[in-house]
Write a protein that holds these residues in place. Structure first.
Motif, PDB file in Angstrom:
ATOM      1  N   ALA A   1       0.830  -1.196   0.000  1.00  0.00           N
ATOM      2  CA  ALA A   1       0.000   0.000   0.000  1.00  0.00           C
ATOM      3  C   ALA A   1       0.868   1.250   0.000  1.00  0.00           C
ATOM      4  CB  ALA A   1      -0.912  -0.003   1.231  1.00  0.00           C
ATOM      5  N   ALA A   2       0.250   2.370  -0.374  1.00  0.00           N
ATOM      6  CA  ALA A   2       0.984   3.635  -0.425  1.00  0.00           C
ATOM      7  C   ALA A   2       1.549   4.008   0.943  1.00  0.00           C
ATOM      8  CB  ALA A   2       0.073   4.747  -0.950  1.00  0.00           C
ATOM      9  N   ALA A   3       0.808   3.688   2.004  1.00  0.00           N
ATOM     10  CA  ALA A   3       1.294   4.018   3.354  1.00  0.00           C
ATOM     11  C   ALA A   3       2.571   3.256   3.678  1.00  0.00           C
ATOM     12  CB  ALA A   3       0.223   3.716   4.398  1.00  0.00           C
ATOM     13  N   ASP A   4       2.647   1.992   3.259  1.00  0.00           N
ATOM     14  CA  ASP A   4       3.869   1.219   3.481  1.00  0.00           C
ATOM     15  C   ASP A   4       5.028   1.811   2.700  1.00  0.00           C
ATOM     16  OD1 ASP A   4       2.827  -0.561   5.270  1.00  0.00           O
ATOM     17  OD2 ASP A   4       2.410  -2.126   3.812  1.00  0.00           O
ATOM     18  N   LEU A   5       4.753   2.276   1.481  1.00  0.00           N
ATOM     19  CA  LEU A   5       5.809   2.871   0.674  1.00  0.00           C
ATOM     20  C   LEU A   5       6.313   4.159   1.328  1.00  0.00           C
ATOM     21  CD1 LEU A   5       7.236   2.225  -2.005  1.00  0.00           C
ATOM     22  CD2 LEU A   5       5.766   3.932  -3.074  1.00  0.00           C
ATOM     23  N   ASP A   6       5.406   4.953   1.857  1.00  0.00           N
ATOM     24  CA  ASP A   6       5.818   6.167   2.566  1.00  0.00           C
ATOM     25  C   ASP A   6       6.671   5.814   3.775  1.00  0.00           C
ATOM     26  OD1 ASP A   6       4.458   7.738   0.754  1.00  0.00           O
ATOM     27  OD2 ASP A   6       2.646   7.865   1.974  1.00  0.00           O
ATOM     28  N   ALA A   7       6.351   4.690   4.418  1.00  0.00           N
ATOM     29  CA  ALA A   7       7.150   4.252   5.563  1.00  0.00           C
ATOM     30  C   ALA A   7       8.551   3.852   5.128  1.00  0.00           C
ATOM     31  CB  ALA A   7       6.474   3.080   6.266  1.00  0.00           C
ATOM     32  N   ILE A   8       8.667   3.226   3.942  1.00  0.00           N
ATOM     33  CA  ILE A   8       9.983   2.879   3.427  1.00  0.00           C
ATOM     34  C   ILE A   8      10.801   4.137   3.171  1.00  0.00           C
ATOM     35  CG2 ILE A   8      11.195   1.932   1.420  1.00  0.00           C
ATOM     36  CD1 ILE A   8       9.078  -0.219   1.238  1.00  0.00           C
ATOM     37  N   VAL A   9      10.181   5.155   2.573  1.00  0.00           N
ATOM     38  CA  VAL A   9      10.895   6.414   2.318  1.00  0.00           C
ATOM     39  C   VAL A   9      11.347   7.037   3.632  1.00  0.00           C
ATOM     40  CG1 VAL A   9      10.670   8.761   1.409  1.00  0.00           C
ATOM     41  CG2 VAL A   9       9.721   6.841   0.127  1.00  0.00           C
ATOM     42  N   SER A  10      10.477   7.033   4.646  1.00  0.00           N
ATOM     43  CA  SER A  10      10.862   7.579   5.949  1.00  0.00           C
ATOM     44  C   SER A  10      12.033   6.806   6.540  1.00  0.00           C
ATOM     45  CB  SER A  10       9.667   7.526   6.917  1.00  0.00           C
ATOM     46  OG  SER A  10       8.628   8.366   6.473  1.00  0.00           O
ATOM     47  N   ALA A  11      12.021   5.483   6.366  1.00  0.00           N
ATOM     48  CA  ALA A  11      13.126   4.671   6.877  1.00  0.00           C
ATOM     49  C   ALA A  11      14.415   4.963   6.121  1.00  0.00           C
ATOM     50  CB  ALA A  11      12.780   3.194   6.777  1.00  0.00           C
ATOM     51  N   LEU A  12      14.317   5.203   4.805  1.00  0.00           N
ATOM     52  CA  LEU A  12      15.502   5.573   4.027  1.00  0.00           C
ATOM     53  C   LEU A  12      16.084   6.884   4.536  1.00  0.00           C
ATOM     54  CD1 LEU A  12      14.331   4.731   0.382  1.00  0.00           C
ATOM     55  CD2 LEU A  12      16.016   3.484   1.744  1.00  0.00           C
ATOM     56  N   VAL A  13      15.209   7.835   4.864  1.00  0.00           N
ATOM     57  CA  VAL A  13      15.688   9.115   5.400  1.00  0.00           C
ATOM     58  C   VAL A  13      16.458   8.892   6.692  1.00  0.00           C
ATOM     59  CG1 VAL A  13      14.972  11.342   6.350  1.00  0.00           C
ATOM     60  CG2 VAL A  13      13.864  10.456   4.296  1.00  0.00           C
ATOM     61  N   LEU A  14      15.905   8.065   7.602  1.00  0.00           N
ATOM     62  CA  LEU A  14      16.591   7.770   8.855  1.00  0.00           C
ATOM     63  C   LEU A  14      17.954   7.129   8.600  1.00  0.00           C
ATOM     64  CD1 LEU A  14      13.664   6.371  11.032  1.00  0.00           C
ATOM     65  CD2 LEU A  14      14.839   8.563  11.317  1.00  0.00           C
ATOM     66  N   THR A  15      17.994   6.231   7.610  1.00  0.00           N
ATOM     67  CA  THR A  15      19.238   5.537   7.303  1.00  0.00           C
ATOM     68  C   THR A  15      20.289   6.481   6.741  1.00  0.00           C
ATOM     69  OG1 THR A  15      18.037   3.481   6.870  1.00  0.00           O
ATOM     70  CG2 THR A  15      20.244   3.657   5.936  1.00  0.00           C
ATOM     71  N   LEU A  16      19.853   7.464   5.953  1.00  0.00           N
ATOM     72  CA  LEU A  16      20.785   8.334   5.242  1.00  0.00           C
ATOM     73  C   LEU A  16      21.143   9.601   6.009  1.00  0.00           C
ATOM     74  CD1 LEU A  16      19.249   7.990   1.673  1.00  0.00           C
ATOM     75  CD2 LEU A  16      21.492   7.173   2.405  1.00  0.00           C
ATOM     76  N   LEU A  17      20.477   9.854   7.122  1.00  0.00           N
ATOM     77  CA  LEU A  17      20.831  11.039   7.906  1.00  0.00           C
ATOM     78  C   LEU A  17      22.298  10.976   8.306  1.00  0.00           C
ATOM     79  CD1 LEU A  17      17.751  11.509  10.242  1.00  0.00           C
ATOM     80  CD2 LEU A  17      18.567  13.127   8.522  1.00  0.00           C
ATOM     81  N   PRO A  18      23.001  12.107   8.262  1.00  0.00           N
ATOM     82  CA  PRO A  18      24.414  12.100   8.666  1.00  0.00           C
ATOM     83  C   PRO A  18      24.571  11.586  10.085  1.00  0.00           C
ATOM     84  CG  PRO A  18      23.822  14.185   7.629  1.00  0.00           C
ATOM     85  CD  PRO A  18      22.538  13.437   7.834  1.00  0.00           C
ATOM     86  N   ASP A  19      25.717  10.962  10.350  1.00  0.00           N
ATOM     87  CA  ASP A  19      26.010  10.483  11.692  1.00  0.00           C
ATOM     88  C   ASP A  19      26.085  11.656  12.662  1.00  0.00           C
ATOM     89  OD1 ASP A  19      26.147   7.811  11.003  1.00  0.00           O
ATOM     90  OD2 ASP A  19      28.252   7.952  10.433  1.00  0.00           O
ATOM     91  N   PRO A  20      25.856  11.413  13.969  1.00  0.00           N
ATOM     92  CA  PRO A  20      25.941  12.497  14.954  1.00  0.00           C
ATOM     93  C   PRO A  20      27.323  13.130  14.955  1.00  0.00           C
ATOM     94  CG  PRO A  20      24.985  10.517  15.925  1.00  0.00           C
ATOM     95  CD  PRO A  20      25.514  10.125  14.579  1.00  0.00           C
ATOM     96  N   PRO A  21      27.399  14.456  15.211  1.00  0.00           N
ATOM     97  CA  PRO A  21      28.709  15.100  15.297  1.00  0.00           C
ATOM     98  C   PRO A  21      29.597  14.443  16.345  1.00  0.00           C
ATOM     99  CG  PRO A  21      26.924  16.712  15.345  1.00  0.00           C
ATOM    100  CD  PRO A  21      26.282  15.373  15.464  1.00  0.00           C
ATOM    101  N   ARG A  22      30.890  14.461  16.110  1.00  0.00           N
ATOM    102  CA  ARG A  22      31.820  13.819  17.034  1.00  0.00           C
ATOM    103  C   ARG A  22      31.884  14.509  18.387  1.00  0.00           C
ATOM    104  NH1 ARG A  22      32.407   8.806  15.344  1.00  0.00           N
ATOM    105  NH2 ARG A  22      32.781   8.724  13.108  1.00  0.00           N
ATOM    106  N   SER A  23      31.338  15.731  18.478  1.00  0.00           N
ATOM    107  CA  SER A  23      31.388  16.451  19.752  1.00  0.00           C
ATOM    108  C   SER A  23      30.313  15.994  20.725  1.00  0.00           C
ATOM    109  CB  SER A  23      31.234  17.959  19.503  1.00  0.00           C
ATOM    110  OG  SER A  23      30.015  18.221  18.831  1.00  0.00           O
ATOM    111  N   LEU A  24      29.384  15.122  20.276  1.00  0.00           N
ATOM    112  CA  LEU A  24      28.347  14.655  21.187  1.00  0.00           C
ATOM    113  C   LEU A  24      28.947  13.778  22.287  1.00  0.00           C
ATOM    114  CD1 LEU A  24      25.418  13.651  18.813  1.00  0.00           C
ATOM    115  CD2 LEU A  24      25.536  15.613  20.316  1.00  0.00           C
ATOM    116  N   PRO A  25      28.290  13.711  23.436  1.00  0.00           N
ATOM    117  CA  PRO A  25      28.780  12.821  24.498  1.00  0.00           C
ATOM    118  C   PRO A  25      28.840  11.382  24.014  1.00  0.00           C
ATOM    119  CG  PRO A  25      27.057  14.291  25.308  1.00  0.00           C
ATOM    120  CD  PRO A  25      27.112  14.474  23.831  1.00  0.00           C
ATOM    121  N   VAL A  26      29.753  10.628  24.573  1.00  0.00           N
ATOM    122  CA  VAL A  26      29.928   9.233  24.170  1.00  0.00           C
ATOM    123  C   VAL A  26      28.632   8.454  24.346  1.00  0.00           C
ATOM    124  CG1 VAL A  26      31.132   7.088  24.704  1.00  0.00           C
ATOM    125  CG2 VAL A  26      32.383   9.257  24.685  1.00  0.00           C
ATOM    126  N   ALA A  27      27.899   8.728  25.419  1.00  0.00           N
ATOM    127  CA  ALA A  27      26.659   7.988  25.683  1.00  0.00           C
ATOM    128  C   ALA A  27      25.643   8.183  24.571  1.00  0.00           C
ATOM    129  CB  ALA A  27      26.057   8.441  27.017  1.00  0.00           C
TER     130      ALA A  27
END
Length: 228
Positions: free
Chosen positions: A156-182
């Motif tokens: 369904a279209a809703a599942d496809l939108d969920a895949i796109v949202s998951a791709l966005v999460l996957t492709l977001l840049p990694d957290p900056p190195r200045s963040l706390p280790v935790a």
């Protein structure tokens, strides 16, 4: 060259920053130059400022979707803005043009998806024959156009939108190195965790569909899972 917006990859990239992995120093250098010279018209620059995008540093961190929310800025002008910011970035940061042009950015993003097998996705059995015994990677799925993906995956279209949202999460840049280790636990960026986000996003989409279709007196699938 930016990805075709009709593909799932293009849809995901529209919700990602124009530039990945820019250091705070590079952003500060861009911001110091304001909008630079020759960027759009005075009226469009005023609209960008009103939208909270007051300089090239803010533009570099903006997504195409955010830029196109500004009146009279469409895909062509988004490309113009990206080309302008890249030119200014190349003047301030050695090697920036080769590292951050559209093709290099797309390649990095696709390489990240190729490293993530789509196996955790329950739906890929329907397209295993098309992609061979190993099945598709997320890059294969992302290369599909929306209508093609709906037909090939049988979703369904809703599942496809969920895949796109998951791709966005996957492709977001990694957290900056200045963040706390935790806040930078290794498992947060591991492929297995990213794949888990995909399945979780798909399940949430299905729950929303089921809850909308369920009788008012019936328990939703998510509620039944919590009770069990």
């Amino acid at each position: 060259m930016m990805p075709l917006p009709e593909t799932l990859f293009g849809k995901a990239c529209a919700r990602l920053p124009l530039f990945d992995g820019l250091s705070d120093e590079a952003i500060d250098r861009l911001a110091a130059g304001g909008f630079g010279r020759g960027l759009l018209t005075a009226a469009l620059r005023a609209r960008l400022r009103k939208a909270g995008l007051a300089d090239m540093g803010a533009l570099a961190r903006a997504t195409p979707a955010e830029l196109m929310a500004v009146r009279k800025i469409g895909p062509v002008r988004v490309l113009t803005i990206r080309t302008h910011v890249l030119g200014e970035l190349a003047r301030r940061v050695p090697g920036a043009r080769a590292a951050h042009d559209g093709d290099a950015t797309d390649r990095r993003r696709l390489d990240r998806l190729r490293a993530l097998p789509a196996g955790p996705l329950p739906l890929v059995g329907t397209v295993a024959e098309r992609f061979g015994p190993d099945g598709p990677t997320w890059a294969d799925l992302a290369s599909m156009r929306r209508a093609e993906a709906i037909r090939a995956l049988g979703i369904a279209a809703a599942d496809l939108d969920a895949i796109v949202s998951a791709l966005v999460l996957t492709l977001l840049p990694d957290p900056p190195r200045s963040l706390p280790v935790a806040a930078m636990r290794e498992e947060d960026t591991a492929p297995e965790t990213r794949a888990g986000r995909v399945c979780a996003e798909l399940q949430r989409a299905r729950d929303r569909e089921w809850e909308a279709a369920a009788p008012a007196t019936g328990a939703s699938p998510s509620e039944r899972r919590r009770r069990s």
